[in-house]
Scaffold this motif. Structure first.
Motif, PDB file in Angstrom:
ATOM      1  N   TYR A   1      -8.027   1.791 -11.608  1.00  0.00           N
ATOM      2  CA  TYR A   1      -8.134   0.641 -11.965  1.00  0.00           C
ATOM      3  C   TYR A   1      -7.129  -0.079 -10.781  1.00  0.00           C
ATOM      4  CZ  TYR A   1     -11.834   1.527 -15.052  1.00  0.00           C
ATOM      5  OH  TYR A   1     -12.407   1.823 -15.922  1.00  0.00           O
ATOM      6  N   HIS A   2      -5.909   0.166 -11.082  1.00  0.00           N
ATOM      7  CA  HIS A   2      -5.142  -0.614 -10.406  1.00  0.00           C
ATOM      8  C   HIS A   2      -4.655  -0.357  -8.829  1.00  0.00           C
ATOM      9  CE1 HIS A   2      -0.508  -1.188  -8.084  1.00  0.00           C
ATOM     10  NE2 HIS A   2      -0.502  -2.193  -9.255  1.00  0.00           N
ATOM     11  N   GLU A   3      -5.210   1.095  -8.774  1.00  0.00           N
ATOM     12  CA  GLU A   3      -5.632   0.844  -7.018  1.00  0.00           C
ATOM     13  C   GLU A   3      -6.887   0.469  -6.216  1.00  0.00           C
ATOM     14  OE1 GLU A   3      -3.979   5.283  -5.307  1.00  0.00           O
ATOM     15  OE2 GLU A   3      -7.217   5.359  -5.722  1.00  0.00           O
ATOM     16  N   LYS A   4      -7.491   0.388  -7.136  1.00  0.00           N
ATOM     17  CA  LYS A   4      -8.721  -0.274  -6.321  1.00  0.00           C
ATOM     18  C   LYS A   4      -8.597  -1.872  -6.071  1.00  0.00           C
ATOM     19  CE  LYS A   4     -13.311  -0.368  -8.419  1.00  0.00           C
ATOM     20  NZ  LYS A   4     -15.108  -0.376  -8.988  1.00  0.00           N
ATOM     21  N   ILE A   5      -8.039  -2.422  -7.200  1.00  0.00           N
ATOM     22  CA  ILE A   5      -8.573  -3.475  -7.913  1.00  0.00           C
ATOM     23  C   ILE A   5      -7.064  -3.955  -6.245  1.00  0.00           C
ATOM     24  CG2 ILE A   5      -7.567  -5.660  -8.740  1.00  0.00           C
ATOM     25  CD1 ILE A   5     -10.425  -5.052  -9.599  1.00  0.00           C
ATOM     26  N   SER A   6      -5.812  -3.177  -6.114  1.00  0.00           N
ATOM     27  CA  SER A   6      -4.474  -4.196  -5.257  1.00  0.00           C
ATOM     28  C   SER A   6      -4.963  -3.885  -4.473  1.00  0.00           C
ATOM     29  CB  SER A   6      -3.510  -3.181  -5.628  1.00  0.00           C
ATOM     30  OG  SER A   6      -4.013  -1.856  -6.040  1.00  0.00           O
ATOM     31  N   HIS A   7      -6.231  -2.990  -3.708  1.00  0.00           N
ATOM     32  CA  HIS A   7      -6.572  -2.134  -2.538  1.00  0.00           C
ATOM     33  C   HIS A   7      -7.342  -4.007  -1.749  1.00  0.00           C
ATOM     34  CE1 HIS A   7      -9.046  -0.763   0.476  1.00  0.00           C
ATOM     35  NE2 HIS A   7      -9.886  -1.304   0.770  1.00  0.00           N
ATOM     36  N   TYR A   8      -8.393  -4.576  -2.530  1.00  0.00           N
ATOM     37  CA  TYR A   8      -9.708  -5.348  -2.459  1.00  0.00           C
ATOM     38  C   TYR A   8      -8.279  -6.204  -2.098  1.00  0.00           C
ATOM     39  CZ  TYR A   8     -13.413  -2.222  -2.975  1.00  0.00           C
ATOM     40  OH  TYR A   8     -14.449  -1.432  -2.458  1.00  0.00           O
ATOM     41  N   ALA A   9      -7.389  -6.797  -3.033  1.00  0.00           N
ATOM     42  CA  ALA A   9      -7.190  -8.336  -3.246  1.00  0.00           C
ATOM     43  C   ALA A   9      -6.589  -8.590  -1.861  1.00  0.00           C
ATOM     44  CB  ALA A   9      -6.291  -8.282  -3.955  1.00  0.00           C
ATOM     45  N   GLU A  10      -6.031  -6.942  -1.482  1.00  0.00           N
ATOM     46  CA  GLU A  10      -4.705  -6.952  -0.455  1.00  0.00           C
ATOM     47  C   GLU A  10      -4.983  -7.557   0.868  1.00  0.00           C
ATOM     48  OE1 GLU A  10      -1.466  -7.387   2.196  1.00  0.00           O
ATOM     49  OE2 GLU A  10      -1.991  -7.741  -0.331  1.00  0.00           O
ATOM     50  N   VAL A  11      -6.924  -6.446   0.822  1.00  0.00           N
ATOM     51  CA  VAL A  11      -7.291  -6.739   2.040  1.00  0.00           C
ATOM     52  C   VAL A  11      -7.940  -8.449   2.487  1.00  0.00           C
ATOM     53  CG1 VAL A  11     -10.220  -6.234   2.752  1.00  0.00           C
ATOM     54  CG2 VAL A  11      -8.041  -4.750   2.123  1.00  0.00           C
ATOM     55  N   LEU A  12      -8.357  -9.155   0.914  1.00  0.00           N
ATOM     56  CA  LEU A  12      -8.568 -10.604   1.373  1.00  0.00           C
ATOM     57  C   LEU A  12      -7.453 -11.426   1.728  1.00  0.00           C
ATOM     58  CD1 LEU A  12     -11.535 -11.107  -1.906  1.00  0.00           C
ATOM     59  CD2 LEU A  12     -11.465 -10.459   0.513  1.00  0.00           C
ATOM     60  N   ALA A  13      -6.550 -11.136   0.385  1.00  0.00           N
ATOM     61  CA  ALA A  13      -5.217 -12.020   1.126  1.00  0.00           C
ATOM     62  C   ALA A  13      -5.125 -11.721   2.299  1.00  0.00           C
ATOM     63  CB  ALA A  13      -4.334 -11.634  -0.704  1.00  0.00           C
ATOM     64  N   ALA A  14      -4.701 -10.557   2.350  1.00  0.00           N
ATOM     65  CA  ALA A  14      -3.751 -10.404   4.321  1.00  0.00           C
ATOM     66  C   ALA A  14      -4.264 -11.393   5.104  1.00  0.00           C
ATOM     67  CB  ALA A  14      -4.341  -9.177   4.780  1.00  0.00           C
ATOM     68  N   GLN A  15      -6.082 -11.935   5.258  1.00  0.00           N
ATOM     69  CA  GLN A  15      -6.488 -12.764   5.998  1.00  0.00           C
ATOM     70  C   GLN A  15      -5.940 -14.416   6.265  1.00  0.00           C
ATOM     71  OE1 GLN A  15      -8.260 -11.868   8.908  1.00  0.00           O
ATOM     72  NE2 GLN A  15      -7.765  -9.847   7.979  1.00  0.00           N
ATOM     73  N   ALA A  16      -6.022 -14.126   4.305  1.00  0.00           N
ATOM     74  CA  ALA A  16      -4.935 -16.020   4.583  1.00  0.00           C
ATOM     75  C   ALA A  16      -3.451 -15.780   4.775  1.00  0.00           C
ATOM     76  CB  ALA A  16      -5.356 -15.735   2.396  1.00  0.00           C
ATOM     77  N   ARG A  17      -3.330 -14.988   4.662  1.00  0.00           N
ATOM     78  CA  ARG A  17      -1.723 -14.905   4.653  1.00  0.00           C
ATOM     79  C   ARG A  17      -1.980 -15.638   6.552  1.00  0.00           C
ATOM     80  NH1 ARG A  17      -0.543 -11.155   0.513  1.00  0.00           N
ATOM     81  NH2 ARG A  17      -0.242  -9.673   1.959  1.00  0.00           N
ATOM     82  N   VAL A  18      -2.844 -15.079   7.019  1.00  0.00           N
ATOM     83  CA  VAL A  18      -2.924 -14.837   8.687  1.00  0.00           C
ATOM     84  C   VAL A  18      -2.343 -16.998   8.616  1.00  0.00           C
ATOM     85  CG1 VAL A  18      -3.755 -14.777  10.442  1.00  0.00           C
ATOM     86  CG2 VAL A  18      -3.163 -12.918   9.535  1.00  0.00           C
ATOM     87  N   ILE A  19      -3.235 -17.686   8.031  1.00  0.00           N
ATOM     88  CA  ILE A  19      -3.410 -18.856   7.777  1.00  0.00           C
ATOM     89  C   ILE A  19      -2.122 -19.762   6.851  1.00  0.00           C
ATOM     90  CG2 ILE A  19      -4.637 -20.712   7.728  1.00  0.00           C
ATOM     91  CD1 ILE A  19      -7.206 -18.834   8.000  1.00  0.00           C
ATOM     92  N   ASP A  20      -1.604 -19.140   6.378  1.00  0.00           N
ATOM     93  CA  ASP A  20      -0.698 -19.277   5.341  1.00  0.00           C
ATOM     94  C   ASP A  20      -0.017 -18.352   4.471  1.00  0.00           C
ATOM     95  OD1 ASP A  20       0.598 -20.165   3.207  1.00  0.00           O
ATOM     96  OD2 ASP A  20      -0.562 -21.510   1.855  1.00  0.00           O
ATOM     97  N   CYS A  21       1.109 -18.373   4.389  1.00  0.00           N
ATOM     98  CA  CYS A  21       1.896 -17.061   4.386  1.00  0.00           C
ATOM     99  C   CYS A  21       2.246 -17.105   3.169  1.00  0.00           C
ATOM    100  CB  CYS A  21       3.016 -17.231   5.179  1.00  0.00           C
ATOM    101  SG  CYS A  21       3.959 -18.891   4.788  1.00  0.00           S
TER     102      CYS A  21
END
Length: 399
Positions: A118-138
């Motif tokens: 579950y850790h691998e699954k959730i952290s993957h999707y969370a990072e995919v979303l958050a990576a795009q957000a960090r382009v706007i807000d680090c």
């Protein structure tokens, strides 16, 4: 910080330890406050959801690689939809009116066995979303450090109902979340009704029966009783409560029959299954329920030996009574002293017919509750084994 959840799959506990907002609800794993980019290029917080059937302390493997997402359409930093992740965007309700808006399906090309935990699954999707957000807000980060205690602490089950969550029917199953039901008569059919109802989210299941659980009962009840247990001669309801309490917290045993002096106890229930083989008792119980306006199902069986063919003929009946329709009860319920079923009660062991009668009764109850669709609204059903046929009659409105 709120108290950390306890008794989690070890990989989910790893998510908690890393600071993800983890919540367990109705056999679903929810990760709150995941930053993502909206079509307007704003940063919002959404929730990732996946079916959860973890074992405390064990790093279990998720059922598949998909998740749901509650929020607006997740996008790249440019505002274009994140099509690499979004499989479809159809709003649906999972549980407790909790709405999800998107269904994600994405596997890392470098990991063909994804997801292993579950850790691998959730952290993957969370990072995919958050990576795009960090382009706007680090500073965009799904690891907020806030922990959610499980809202399932009040669950009626000893362990999560992963069957409903895996099938995606948790919201539908909650239609069965009545406060209290009763099963009057814990013999063959009554015990199988308990077996099926114990797997639903009914808060309390009360069993009424004075009789002992004997050897012949073991041959038409679910499960396999030990010889040592039979020698203790427990009451049927105590024996069954001891088994099903392993799964359902709300099973309550009443080791006595209902009579004219205590029949009022039934007035506390939302629904009653009547599984007695005595006519006068059936008349007393069903009559009281009808007068009190409590919906109920009465079951009955008739098994006869055919000497000419050396075989058995039989029927099983399921009759529903409600406030809206009860004019058929006087015609269909046998309330006379039972003289013709001595052979059935003494000699014939028919666990399959008991189980079928119970299954038909529980299916009809679930229709009454709206769990299953019901096109005919039949209030009486009779299965004939010789014909392998199910006849339906007494059509009318239900609650």
């Amino acid at each position: 910080m709120s108290p950390k959840p306890t008794g989690l799959d070890s990989s989910v506990q790893q998510l908690v330890d890393e600071g993800y907002e983890v919540e367990i609800l109705h056999s679903f794993l929810l990760i709150h406050s995941v930053p993502y980019v909206t079509p307007e290029r704003e940063i919002k917080l959404g929730t990732l959801v996946c079916a959860y059937s973890g074992t405390p302390g064990v790093a279990g493997r998720p059922n598949d690689h998909t998740v749901w997402f509650a929020g607006a359409t997740p996008c790249k930093a440019s505002g274009e939809p994140l099509t690499e992740v979004i499989n479809n965007s159809n709003e649906c309700v999972l549980f407790d009116q909790f709405k999800v808006n998107h269904y994600f399906s994405n596997k890392p090309t470098s990991n063909p066995t994804f997801p292993n935990t579950y850790h691998e699954k959730i952290s993957h999707y969370a990072e995919v979303l958050a990576a795009q957000a960090r382009v706007i807000d680090c500073d965009a980060d799904p690891k907020t450090g806030k922990a959610f205690p499980s809202r399932d602490v009040d669950s009626v089950f000893r362990y999560g109902d992963s069957a409903s969550s895996r099938a995606g029917i948790t919201a539908i199953a909650q239609k069965l979340q009545l406060a209290k039901i009763a099963i009057v008569g814990a013999g063959g059919t009554g015990s199988y009704i308990l077996d099926l109802v114990a797997k639903t989210p009914v808060r309390e299941i009360h069993l009424f029966d004075e009789d002992e659980f004997k050897r012949h009962n073991a041959f038409r009840a679910p499960g396999a009783a030990t010889l040592e247990m039979l020698e203790t001669r427990p009451a049927k309801v105590d024996y069954l409560q001891g088994i099903y309490a392993n799964m359902h917290k709300g099973v309550v045993a009443h080791p006595y029959h209902l009579t004219s002096t205590n029949i009022g106890e039934l007035e506390q229930f939302n629904f009653v299954f009547v599984c007695v083989d005595d006519g006068p008792a059936r008349g007393l119980i069903c009559g009281h329920l009808r007068h009190a306006g409590i919906p109920f199902i009465d079951v009955g069986m008739a098994i006869n030996k055919q000497e000419e063919t050396s075989s058995l003929r039989g029927t099983c009946r399921v009759t529903l009574g409600t406030v809206q329709k009860n004019d058929h009860l006087d015609r269909l319920l046998d309330i006379e002293p039972d003289q013709g079923d001595a052979l059935y009660r003494s000699n014939i062991q028919v666990a399959d017919m008991n189980a079928l009668n119970a299954a038909l009764a529980v299916i009809r109850w679930k229709q009454h509750c709206g769990f299953y669709s019901d096109q005919e609204l039949a209030h009486n059903q009779t299965f004939t084994v010789a014909l392998q046929s199910l006849a339906r009659s007494e059509f009318g409105a239900t609650e």
